[in-house]
Design an enzyme around this catalytic site. Structure first.
Site, PDB file in Angstrom:
ATOM      1  N   ASP A   3       0.653  -1.095   0.450  1.00 56.84           N
ATOM      2  CA  ASP A   3      -0.147  -0.187   0.183  1.00 56.84           C
ATOM      3  C   ASP A   3       0.835   1.415  -0.280  1.00 56.84           C
ATOM      4  OD1 ASP A   3      -2.914   0.986   0.326  1.00 56.84           O
ATOM      5  OD2 ASP A   3      -1.803   2.258   2.253  1.00 56.84           O
ATOM      6  N   TYR A  36       3.725   9.318   0.356  1.00 54.19           N
ATOM      7  CA  TYR A  36       4.164   9.145   1.637  1.00 54.19           C
ATOM      8  C   TYR A  36       6.308   9.206   1.036  1.00 54.19           C
ATOM      9  CZ  TYR A  36       0.281   6.068   3.024  1.00 54.19           C
ATOM     10  OH  TYR A  36      -1.266   5.459   2.963  1.00 54.19           O
ATOM     11  N   HIS A  80      -7.351   9.624  -2.733  1.00 51.13           N
ATOM     12  CA  HIS A  80      -6.623   9.615  -0.879  1.00 51.13           C
ATOM     13  C   HIS A  80      -7.608   9.790  -0.447  1.00 51.13           C
ATOM     14  CE1 HIS A  80      -2.238   9.044   1.348  1.00 51.13           C
ATOM     15  NE2 HIS A  80      -2.934   9.359   2.081  1.00 51.13           N
ATOM     16  N   LYS A 110      -1.838   6.469  -4.667  1.00 49.06           N
ATOM     17  CA  LYS A 110      -2.896   7.196  -4.186  1.00 49.06           C
ATOM     18  C   LYS A 110      -2.814   8.958  -4.587  1.00 49.06           C
ATOM     19  CE  LYS A 110      -3.379   4.419   0.446  1.00 49.06           C
ATOM     20  NZ  LYS A 110      -2.132   4.121   0.903  1.00 49.06           N
TER      21      LYS A 110
HETATM   22  P1  NAP Z   1      -0.913   0.680  12.051  1.00 50.99           P
HETATM   23  O1  NAP Z   1      -0.372  -0.637  10.657  1.00 50.99           O
HETATM   24  O2  NAP Z   1      -2.103   0.692  12.321  1.00 50.99           O
HETATM   25  O3  NAP Z   1       0.651   0.573  12.954  1.00 50.99           O
HETATM   26  C1  NAP Z   1       1.352   0.837  12.626  1.00 50.99           C
HETATM   27  C2  NAP Z   1       2.564   0.575  14.681  1.00 50.99           C
HETATM   28  O4  NAP Z   1       2.079  -0.452  14.763  1.00 50.99           O
HETATM   29  C3  NAP Z   1       3.966   1.115  13.401  1.00 50.99           C
HETATM   30  O5  NAP Z   1       4.086   1.500  15.371  1.00 50.99           O
HETATM   31  C4  NAP Z   1       4.377  -0.743  14.575  1.00 50.99           C
HETATM   32  O6  NAP Z   1       5.532  -0.551  14.423  1.00 50.99           O
HETATM   33  C5  NAP Z   1       3.435  -0.826  15.452  1.00 50.99           C
HETATM   34  N1  NAP Z   1       3.018  -2.634  15.261  1.00 50.99           N
HETATM   35  C6  NAP Z   1       3.658  -3.070  13.909  1.00 50.99           C
HETATM   36  N2  NAP Z   1       3.239  -4.046  14.067  1.00 50.99           N
HETATM   37  C7  NAP Z   1       3.075  -4.544  15.509  1.00 50.99           C
HETATM   38  C8  NAP Z   1       3.252  -5.586  16.430  1.00 50.99           C
HETATM   39  N3  NAP Z   1       3.086  -7.125  16.329  1.00 50.99           N
HETATM   40  N4  NAP Z   1       3.018  -5.550  17.941  1.00 50.99           N
HETATM   41  C9  NAP Z   1       2.764  -4.524  18.695  1.00 50.99           C
HETATM   42  N5  NAP Z   1       3.178  -3.212  17.650  1.00 50.99           N
HETATM   43  C10 NAP Z   1       3.092  -3.576  16.147  1.00 50.99           C
HETATM   44  O7  NAP Z   1      -0.644   2.327  11.541  1.00 50.99           O
HETATM   45  P2  NAP Z   1      -0.564   3.030   9.967  1.00 50.99           P
HETATM   46  O8  NAP Z   1       0.888   2.746   9.565  1.00 50.99           O
HETATM   47  O9  NAP Z   1      -1.148   3.960  10.554  1.00 50.99           O
HETATM   48  O10 NAP Z   1      -1.412   1.908   9.173  1.00 50.99           O
HETATM   49  C11 NAP Z   1      -1.189   0.766   8.090  1.00 50.99           C
HETATM   50  C12 NAP Z   1      -0.862   1.432   6.592  1.00 50.99           C
HETATM   51  O11 NAP Z   1      -2.069   2.579   6.622  1.00 50.99           O
HETATM   52  C13 NAP Z   1       0.365   3.102   6.358  1.00 50.99           C
HETATM   53  O12 NAP Z   1       1.730   2.183   6.447  1.00 50.99           O
HETATM   54  C14 NAP Z   1      -1.125   3.479   5.081  1.00 50.99           C
HETATM   55  O13 NAP Z   1      -0.068   2.608   4.222  1.00 50.99           O
HETATM   56  C15 NAP Z   1      -1.570   3.514   5.321  1.00 50.99           C
HETATM   57  N6  NAP Z   1      -2.735   4.462   5.429  1.00 50.99           N
HETATM   58  C16 NAP Z   1      -3.437   4.554   4.973  1.00 50.99           C
HETATM   59  C17 NAP Z   1      -4.192   6.055   4.616  1.00 50.99           C
HETATM   60  C18 NAP Z   1      -5.108   6.490   3.922  1.00 50.99           C
HETATM   61  O14 NAP Z   1      -5.589   7.904   4.726  1.00 50.99           O
HETATM   62  N7  NAP Z   1      -5.520   5.738   2.795  1.00 50.99           N
HETATM   63  C19 NAP Z   1      -3.745   6.344   6.560  1.00 50.99           C
HETATM   64  C20 NAP Z   1      -2.581   6.287   7.268  1.00 50.99           C
HETATM   65  C21 NAP Z   1      -2.777   4.881   6.714  1.00 50.99           C
HETATM   66  P3  NAP Z   1       7.385  -0.930  14.195  1.00 50.99           P
HETATM   67  O15 NAP Z   1       6.959  -0.225  12.896  1.00 50.99           O
HETATM   68  O16 NAP Z   1       8.267  -0.215  15.293  1.00 50.99           O
HETATM   69  O17 NAP Z   1       7.523  -2.347  14.500  1.00 50.99           O
END
Ligand code: NAP
Length: 298
Positions: A46, A51, A113, A80
C-alpha cells in the site's frame, strides 16, 4: 506445508481483479523493510505519492523481481492521489509520477486519497491560509476527478480504481454519475473504529473495504499517548488463547469479517507475525466481542 503466500486469500474485486487480503503499509518504511516484507510473504503493498518513498519501495520490489523472488504479476501495488493533485489533468500526472518513482508500468489499484480537494500552492501537500486553515478547493468536483480516474484506468495505467476516506454519500455520487463503482474504499479501522455500518453499506454495493491503521498506529510517535487496542484485556486474552500476538488478533478480526488489512511494521519479527495468521480461527462470538470494543473514535 503450504507457504504463507499460498495461505493469504485473494478477494475478488467488483471489476474482476483480485487483491490479497493482507497488504503491507508503506508509510515511513525503507527499502530493507520492504525486502523483509517480501521474504515474509507480503505481495500487496500500500503506497502513496504523499508518503514520498515510492522510489525506495519500487527499488526494493524491483530488486526482488530481479532476484527471482517474485514476478510483477504476483504483486498488488496500490498508490493514491493526494488532494492537491485532484484538479483537471492532475490525477494523471500524479499517477504517472507514482509509476515513474516505483519503476513499473502499471498499478494494480489507484485511490483518491481523501475526498477533500485542496488548492495547489507550490508543491505544498497541506497548503494553509494565514489562519492556518487548510486551503480547500471547492471548484473541484469529486465526480470530475472520478471520470479522470476512469480514463487513467482505460489508458492501462492502473487495473482497478477506488477511493479512500469516503463516506456513503460521496460514493453514491460517483456511482450515480459514472459507469464505474469504486472497487475499494480504504478507511481507518481497528477495534476502536469498527466501521461496521460502513462495511455493510459497501458490501451491499460490492465495494471492498480496506482497513488502514489496523493496529491503531500503535506506538507511532504522534500517537503514543492514546490507548492502544493491543493493550485491551479481551485482545490480550485472545492472543494468549491462540498463541499469537495481540496485533495478530486485530488483523485476523478484519480478515475473518472479510476486510482487507494493511498493517505497517519496520520490525522484522512483527512483519512476520502480522501475516502469519492463517493457522487459527476465532469463533463468531469472539469476532462479535471485538466488534463491541467499537467507540467510533476518529
Ligand atoms: P498500523 O499499521 O495500525 O500500526 C503501525 C504501528 O504499529 C507501528 O508503530 C508499528 O511499530 C506498530 N506495530 C506493527 N506491528 C506490531 C506488532 N505486531 N505488535 C506491536 N506493534 C506493532 O498504522 P499505520 O501505519 O497508521 O497504518 C498502516 C498503513 O495504512 C500505512 O502504512 C499506510 O500504508 C496506510 N494508511 C492509509 C491512510 C489513508 O488515508 N488511506 C492513512 C493512514 C495509513 P514498528 O514499525 O516499530 O514495528
Amino acid at each position: 506445508m503450504s507457504s504463507i503466500v499460498e495461505k493469504v486469500p485473494l478477494i475478488r474485486l467488483n471489476d474482476g481483479n483480485y487483491i490479497p487480503i493482507i497488504g503491507f503499509g508503506t508509510f515511513c518504511v525503507d527499502e530493507n523493510v520492504v525486502r523483509i516484507a517480501i521474504d515474509a510473504g507480503y505481495r500487496h503493498f500500500d503506497c502513496a505519492d504523499f508518503y514520498q518513498n515510492e522510489d525506495v519501495i519500487g527499488t526494493a520490489l524491483r530488486k526482488a523481481i530481479n532476484e527471482g523472488k517474485v514476478k510483477r504479476e504476483d504483486l498488488f501495488i496500490t498508490s493514491k492521489v493526494w488532494p492537491t493533485w485532484l484538479g483537471k489533468g492532475r490525477p494523471l500526472k500524479s499517477a504517472q509520477r507514482s509509476l515513474k518513482n516505483l519503476g513499473f508500468d502499471y498499478l494494480d489499484l489507484l485511490l483518491i486519497h481523501w475526498p477533500t480537494p485542496l488548492k495547489q500552492v507550490d508543491n505544498d501537500f497541506l497548503p494553509r491560509d494565514q489562519n492556518d486553515k487548510c486551503l480547500l478547493d471547492e471548484s473541484i468536483k469529486l465526480i470530475d476527478v472520478w471520470k479522470e480516474f476512469e480514463e487513467i484506468k482505460s489508458a492501462g495505467l492502473t487495473r482497478s480504481i477506488g477511493v479512500s476516506n469516503f463516506n456513503p454519500e460521496q460514493i453514491d455520487d460517483l456511482i450515480k454519475n459514472s459507469s464505474t463503482v469504486p472497487a475499494v474504499n480504504q478507511v481507518e479501522s481497528h477495534p476502536f473504529i469498527s466501521n461496521s455500518k460502513l462495511l455493510k453499506w459497501l458490501r451491499e454495493r460490492g465495494i471492498e473495504m480496506t482497513a488502514y491503521s489496523p493496529l491503531a498506529s500503535a506506538g507511532m510517535e504522534w500517537n503514543k499517548s492514546t490507548l492502544s487496542p493491543l493493550e485491551v484485556p479481551l485482545i490480550k486474552n485472545l492472543a494468549i488463547k491462540y498463541g499469537v500476538t495481540p496485533a495478530a488478533i486485530c488483523i485476523k478480526w478484519q480478515i475473518q469479517r472479510g476486510v482487507t488489512a494493511i498493517p505497517k511494521s519496520s520490525t522484522k519479527d512483527r512483519i512476520y507475525s502480522n501475516i502469519d495468521i492463517f493457522d487459527f480461527r476465532m469463533t463468531d462470538e469472539e469476532i462479535s466481542s471485538i466488534e463491541d470494543l467499537n467507540r467510533d473514535l476518529k
